[in-house]
Design a protein around this motif. Structure first.
Motif, PDB file in Angstrom:
ATOM      1  N   LYS A   1      68.961   1.343  -7.146  1.00 55.10           N
ATOM      2  CA  LYS A   1      68.910   2.721  -7.352  1.00 55.10           C
ATOM      3  C   LYS A   1      67.250   2.951  -7.184  1.00 55.10           C
ATOM      4  CE  LYS A   1      73.054   4.056  -8.279  1.00 55.10           C
ATOM      5  NZ  LYS A   1      73.605   4.991  -7.220  1.00 55.10           N
ATOM      6  N   ILE A   2      66.399   2.238  -7.260  1.00 53.49           N
ATOM      7  CA  ILE A   2      65.132   2.157  -7.165  1.00 53.49           C
ATOM      8  C   ILE A   2      64.610   2.616  -5.693  1.00 53.49           C
ATOM      9  CG2 ILE A   2      62.704   1.309  -7.424  1.00 53.49           C
ATOM     10  CD1 ILE A   2      64.457   1.780  -9.978  1.00 53.49           C
ATOM     11  N   PRO A   3      64.130   3.810  -5.234  1.00 54.55           N
ATOM     12  CA  PRO A   3      63.670   3.855  -3.840  1.00 54.55           C
ATOM     13  C   PRO A   3      63.047   2.879  -3.050  1.00 54.55           C
ATOM     14  CG  PRO A   3      62.481   5.206  -5.365  1.00 54.55           C
ATOM     15  CD  PRO A   3      63.514   4.637  -5.920  1.00 54.55           C
ATOM     16  N   SER A   4      61.799   2.119  -3.601  1.00 55.13           N
ATOM     17  CA  SER A   4      61.217   1.400  -3.134  1.00 55.13           C
ATOM     18  C   SER A   4      61.518  -0.137  -3.574  1.00 55.13           C
ATOM     19  CB  SER A   4      59.704   1.497  -3.386  1.00 55.13           C
ATOM     20  OG  SER A   4      59.244   2.609  -2.991  1.00 55.13           O
ATOM     21  N   GLY A   5      61.090  -1.162  -3.124  1.00 59.07           N
ATOM     22  CA  GLY A   5      61.316  -2.495  -3.559  1.00 59.07           C
ATOM     23  C   GLY A   5      62.214  -3.398  -2.987  1.00 59.07           C
ATOM     24  N   ASP A   6      62.615  -2.998  -1.637  1.00 57.76           N
ATOM     25  CA  ASP A   6      63.412  -3.766  -0.722  1.00 57.76           C
ATOM     26  C   ASP A   6      62.671  -4.904  -0.284  1.00 57.76           C
ATOM     27  OD1 ASP A   6      62.568  -3.114   2.339  1.00 57.76           O
ATOM     28  OD2 ASP A   6      62.320  -1.572   0.792  1.00 57.76           O
TER      29      ASP A   6
ATOM     30  N   ARG B   1      54.486   5.625  -4.123  1.00 55.68           N
ATOM     31  CA  ARG B   1      55.755   4.797  -4.168  1.00 55.68           C
ATOM     32  C   ARG B   1      55.887   3.521  -4.557  1.00 55.68           C
ATOM     33  NH1 ARG B   1      57.187   6.846   0.372  1.00 55.68           N
ATOM     34  NH2 ARG B   1      56.783   4.857   1.762  1.00 55.68           N
ATOM     35  N   HIS B   2      55.038   2.935  -3.575  1.00 57.42           N
ATOM     36  CA  HIS B   2      54.765   1.620  -3.559  1.00 57.42           C
ATOM     37  C   HIS B   2      54.452   0.953  -5.283  1.00 57.42           C
ATOM     38  CE1 HIS B   2      53.901   1.209   1.002  1.00 57.42           C
ATOM     39  NE2 HIS B   2      55.148   1.481   0.382  1.00 57.42           N
ATOM     40  N   TYR B   3      53.481   1.542  -5.712  1.00 59.73           N
ATOM     41  CA  TYR B   3      53.060   1.252  -7.287  1.00 59.73           C
ATOM     42  C   TYR B   3      54.011   1.226  -8.211  1.00 59.73           C
ATOM     43  CZ  TYR B   3      48.319   0.897  -5.180  1.00 59.73           C
ATOM     44  OH  TYR B   3      47.101   0.712  -4.126  1.00 59.73           O
ATOM     45  N   SER B   4      54.921   2.405  -8.098  1.00 58.53           N
ATOM     46  CA  SER B   4      55.894   2.559  -9.026  1.00 58.53           C
ATOM     47  C   SER B   4      56.979   1.427  -9.172  1.00 58.53           C
ATOM     48  CB  SER B   4      56.744   3.866  -8.399  1.00 58.53           C
ATOM     49  OG  SER B   4      57.575   3.568  -7.303  1.00 58.53           O
ATOM     50  N   THR B   5      56.661   0.470  -8.497  1.00 55.16           N
ATOM     51  CA  THR B   5      57.567  -0.796  -8.479  1.00 55.16           C
ATOM     52  C   THR B   5      57.138  -1.440  -9.313  1.00 55.16           C
ATOM     53  OG1 THR B   5      56.878  -1.770  -6.487  1.00 55.16           O
ATOM     54  CG2 THR B   5      58.685  -0.194  -6.287  1.00 55.16           C
ATOM     55  N   ALA B   6      55.723  -1.757  -9.441  1.00 59.07           N
ATOM     56  CA  ALA B   6      54.867  -2.706 -10.204  1.00 59.07           C
ATOM     57  C   ALA B   6      55.392  -2.899 -11.649  1.00 59.07           C
ATOM     58  CB  ALA B   6      53.609  -2.598  -9.824  1.00 59.07           C
ATOM     59  N   LYS B   7      56.006  -1.890 -12.158  1.00 60.70           N
ATOM     60  CA  LYS B   7      56.454  -1.742 -13.613  1.00 60.70           C
ATOM     61  C   LYS B   7      57.823  -2.521 -13.587  1.00 60.70           C
ATOM     62  CE  LYS B   7      58.600   2.612 -13.312  1.00 60.70           C
ATOM     63  NZ  LYS B   7      58.774   4.005 -13.804  1.00 60.70           N
ATOM     64  N   LEU B   8      58.353  -2.950 -12.536  1.00 54.82           N
ATOM     65  CA  LEU B   8      59.726  -3.764 -12.753  1.00 54.82           C
ATOM     66  C   LEU B   8      59.313  -5.176 -12.436  1.00 54.82           C
ATOM     67  CD1 LEU B   8      61.988  -1.086 -10.810  1.00 54.82           C
ATOM     68  CD2 LEU B   8      61.567  -1.453 -13.160  1.00 54.82           C
ATOM     69  N   TYR B   9      58.171  -5.679 -12.200  1.00 54.09           N
ATOM     70  CA  TYR B   9      57.960  -7.133 -11.877  1.00 54.09           C
ATOM     71  C   TYR B   9      58.215  -7.783 -13.241  1.00 54.09           C
ATOM     72  CZ  TYR B   9      55.258  -5.782  -7.859  1.00 54.09           C
ATOM     73  OH  TYR B   9      54.774  -5.378  -6.483  1.00 54.09           O
ATOM     74  N   LYS B  10      58.164  -8.948 -13.234  1.00 53.71           N
ATOM     75  CA  LYS B  10      58.584  -9.948 -14.307  1.00 53.71           C
ATOM     76  C   LYS B  10      57.234  -9.895 -15.069  1.00 53.71           C
ATOM     77  CE  LYS B  10      60.999 -13.231 -11.804  1.00 53.71           C
ATOM     78  NZ  LYS B  10      60.986 -14.774 -11.294  1.00 53.71           N
ATOM     79  N   PRO B  11      57.310  -9.833 -16.479  1.00 49.90           N
ATOM     80  CA  PRO B  11      56.141  -9.543 -17.339  1.00 49.90           C
ATOM     81  C   PRO B  11      54.922 -10.479 -17.118  1.00 49.90           C
ATOM     82  CG  PRO B  11      58.544  -9.718 -18.588  1.00 49.90           C
ATOM     83  CD  PRO B  11      58.609 -10.157 -16.998  1.00 49.90           C
ATOM     84  N   LYS B  12      55.015 -11.854 -16.962  1.00 53.89           N
ATOM     85  CA  LYS B  12      53.855 -12.557 -16.409  1.00 53.89           C
ATOM     86  C   LYS B  12      53.207 -12.039 -15.362  1.00 53.89           C
ATOM     87  CE  LYS B  12      56.283 -16.007 -13.549  1.00 53.89           C
ATOM     88  NZ  LYS B  12      56.421 -17.389 -13.462  1.00 53.89           N
ATOM     89  N   HIS B  13      53.847 -11.368 -14.389  1.00 51.45           N
ATOM     90  CA  HIS B  13      53.152 -10.819 -13.143  1.00 51.45           C
ATOM     91  C   HIS B  13      52.414  -9.401 -13.590  1.00 51.45           C
ATOM     92  CE1 HIS B  13      56.274 -13.425 -10.792  1.00 51.45           C
ATOM     93  NE2 HIS B  13      55.010 -14.071 -10.966  1.00 51.45           N
ATOM     94  N   ARG B  14      52.991  -8.637 -14.316  1.00 48.81           N
ATOM     95  CA  ARG B  14      52.641  -7.634 -14.907  1.00 48.81           C
ATOM     96  C   ARG B  14      51.208  -7.891 -15.310  1.00 48.81           C
ATOM     97  NH1 ARG B  14      57.822  -6.194 -16.409  1.00 48.81           N
ATOM     98  NH2 ARG B  14      57.033  -5.721 -18.736  1.00 48.81           N
TER      99      ARG B  14
ATOM    100  N   LEU C   1      43.776   4.582 -10.093  1.00 51.43           N
ATOM    101  CA  LEU C   1      43.716   4.966 -11.618  1.00 51.43           C
ATOM    102  C   LEU C   1      44.477   6.322 -11.538  1.00 51.43           C
ATOM    103  CD1 LEU C   1      43.306   4.630 -14.496  1.00 51.43           C
ATOM    104  CD2 LEU C   1      40.715   5.712 -14.134  1.00 51.43           C
ATOM    105  N   SER C   2      44.009   7.107 -10.580  1.00 51.85           N
ATOM    106  CA  SER C   2      44.618   8.579 -10.439  1.00 51.85           C
ATOM    107  C   SER C   2      46.097   8.257  -9.893  1.00 51.85           C
ATOM    108  CB  SER C   2      43.767   9.477  -9.211  1.00 51.85           C
ATOM    109  OG  SER C   2      43.988   8.866  -7.787  1.00 51.85           O
ATOM    110  N   ILE C   3      46.193   7.567  -9.160  1.00 53.81           N
ATOM    111  CA  ILE C   3      47.783   7.272  -8.757  1.00 53.81           C
ATOM    112  C   ILE C   3      48.693   6.740  -9.938  1.00 53.81           C
ATOM    113  CG2 ILE C   3      49.394   6.027  -7.263  1.00 53.81           C
ATOM    114  CD1 ILE C   3      47.083   6.087  -5.115  1.00 53.81           C
ATOM    115  N   PHE C   4      48.012   5.877 -10.689  1.00 54.93           N
ATOM    116  CA  PHE C   4      48.902   5.421 -11.791  1.00 54.93           C
ATOM    117  C   PHE C   4      49.128   6.463 -12.929  1.00 54.93           C
ATOM    118  CE2 PHE C   4      46.700   1.136 -11.171  1.00 54.93           C
ATOM    119  CZ  PHE C   4      47.621   0.682 -10.337  1.00 54.93           C
ATOM    120  N   ILE C   5      48.033   7.490 -13.165  1.00 57.15           N
ATOM    121  CA  ILE C   5      48.327   8.549 -13.796  1.00 57.15           C
ATOM    122  C   ILE C   5      49.328   9.583 -13.375  1.00 57.15           C
ATOM    123  CG2 ILE C   5      46.994  10.544 -15.001  1.00 57.15           C
ATOM    124  CD1 ILE C   5      44.712   8.860 -14.909  1.00 57.15           C
ATOM    125  N   SER C   6      49.252   9.699 -12.223  1.00 56.05           N
ATOM    126  CA  SER C   6      50.034  10.803 -11.580  1.00 56.05           C
ATOM    127  C   SER C   6      51.606  10.352 -11.647  1.00 56.05           C
ATOM    128  CB  SER C   6      49.684  10.925 -10.111  1.00 56.05           C
ATOM    129  OG  SER C   6      50.628  11.618  -9.462  1.00 56.05           O
TER     130      SER C   6
END
Length: 364
Positions: A218-223, A264-277, A349-354
């Motif tokens: 259901k996540i648009p990015s991350g294939d 769109r690309h950065y939005s998937t980073a929050k779903l990485y494994k905890p150690k990678h985040r 930083l601006s993208i993360f905030i957005s």
């Protein structure tokens, strides 16, 4: 003086990461001996990409590899994408077309389209690129395929952008370079966390054993990056950094469009494994702190010490990131690396905030 101690510690953490990135920067590549021991399926998913397909299908057809098929996926396009695919397929039996129509449950979802393409492939080893990408040489498929083995089921390649005049193009290529330096270094160290769909390969066995994209369908990015983050291990990943096996595409010419792509690309980073985040977050945070503290350190009574810390840190950066840039054929970026980094940090930083206040649910 306490400020200088803190600043020194921040710069030290920066340098530790740079030493880690030296795994890529100073990697010695062995003599390349390509073979054709594996049959492969090249899979390309396209949505409204008629013009790019006209330019790039011939590059894929011209690959110097005797045993491969091309799976072209038309993902519910409204332009002439399907017609272009069919015109090439008429004269090339290697081309197979998967025509995807919008599904109410997976509306405008690239992963759904890719799943149908993977199911259509007759070969176990799959190589992926995007419709707007072309290979650096006719050896691309051969080199990527040669990285496979009984143990190595996932191959991470480098997807570069064409050089063109202008600051935006250099910033896009610098961001792409730094992303590659990180994911390739982590993979080389046995801790892979992502790859890019512009140049990626894996086996259908790996795909099916991990239930494909189901955990993040259901996540648009991350294939690409979420799949790699979920399935890659220290044992099953190989990296491919031979320049002949790079892919190239054209960077965005509009800053707003680039920001939308990166959001769109950065939005998937929050779903990485905890150690990678954690590791990626520490790297970004300490880079940000360095550039916040650097000017302050020059306005203290110990400005000479502050200047020395800045000098040592930037020398480390030039040596290691500079060598990595040369390895990935991005030499023109080297002279202004610190400047590009500073600009990129505050852009991110601006993208993360957005991203924290917006949602996007479709592949465009």
């Amino acid at each position: 003086m306490v400020l200088l101690y803190v600043f020194g510690a921040v710069a030290l953490i920066n340098c530790v990461y740079y030493l880690f990135f030296s795994k890529l920067a100073f990697l010695k590549t062995s003599e390349r001996i390509t073979s054709e021991k594996y049959s492969v399926s090249l899979i390309v998913c396209a949505k409204n990409e008629a013009e790019n397909l006209k330019k790039n299908i011939p590059f894929w057809q011209q690959q110097d590899y005797s045993n491969f098929e091309i799976i072209l996926i038309n993902d519910a396009s409204v332009d002439e994408t399907l017609e272009v695919m069919e015109s090439f397929a008429e004269n090339d039996s290697r081309i197979q077309i998967v025509n995807v129509k919008n599904n109410e449950a997976f509306w405008a979802n690239k992963k759904y389209a890719l799943t149908l393409g993977i199911k259509r492939a007759k070969n176990t080893r799959l190589i992926f690129t995007d419709a707007d990408c072309y290979p650096a040489s006719t050896e691309w498929l051969a080199i990527m395929a040669d990285k496979f083995s009984d143990e190595k089921q996932l191959v991470l390649g480098y997807g570069a952008y064409e050089k063109s005049p202008g600051f935006l193009n250099k910033m896009i290529r610098f961001e792409t370079l730094m992303t590659a330096v990180q994911y390739l270094s982590y993979a080389k160290a046995g801790n892979p966390y992502m790859g890019v769909g512009r140049n990626l390969a894996y086996t259908s066995n790996l795909y099916y054993e991990n239930n494909g994209f189901i955990s993040h369908i259901k996540i648009p990015s991350g294939d690409d990056d979420l799949f790699v983050n979920e399935t890659a291990t220290s044992k099953n990943v190989a990296i491919c950094i031979e320049p002949e096996a790079f892919t190239y595409s054209y960077a965005k010419k509009n800053k707003k469009k680039w920001h939308i792509q990166k959001k769109r690309h950065y939005s998937t980073a929050k779903l990485y494994k905890p150690k990678h985040r954690f590791l990626l977050g520490v790297y970004y945070l300490f880079n940000l702190l360095f550039w916040l503290l650097a000017p302050i350190s020059l306005f203290t009574g110990f400005w000479a010490l502050g200047l020395g810390i800045i000098f040592i840190r930037i020398v480390f950066q030039y040596i290691i990131i500079g060598n990595a840039a040369k390895k990935l054929r991005e030499e023109d970026l080297v002279p202004f690396i610190p400047f590009y980094e500073l600009f990129l940090i505050f852009t991110q930083l601006s993208i993360f905030i957005s991203n924290s206040s917006e949602k996007n649910s479709r592949w465009k």
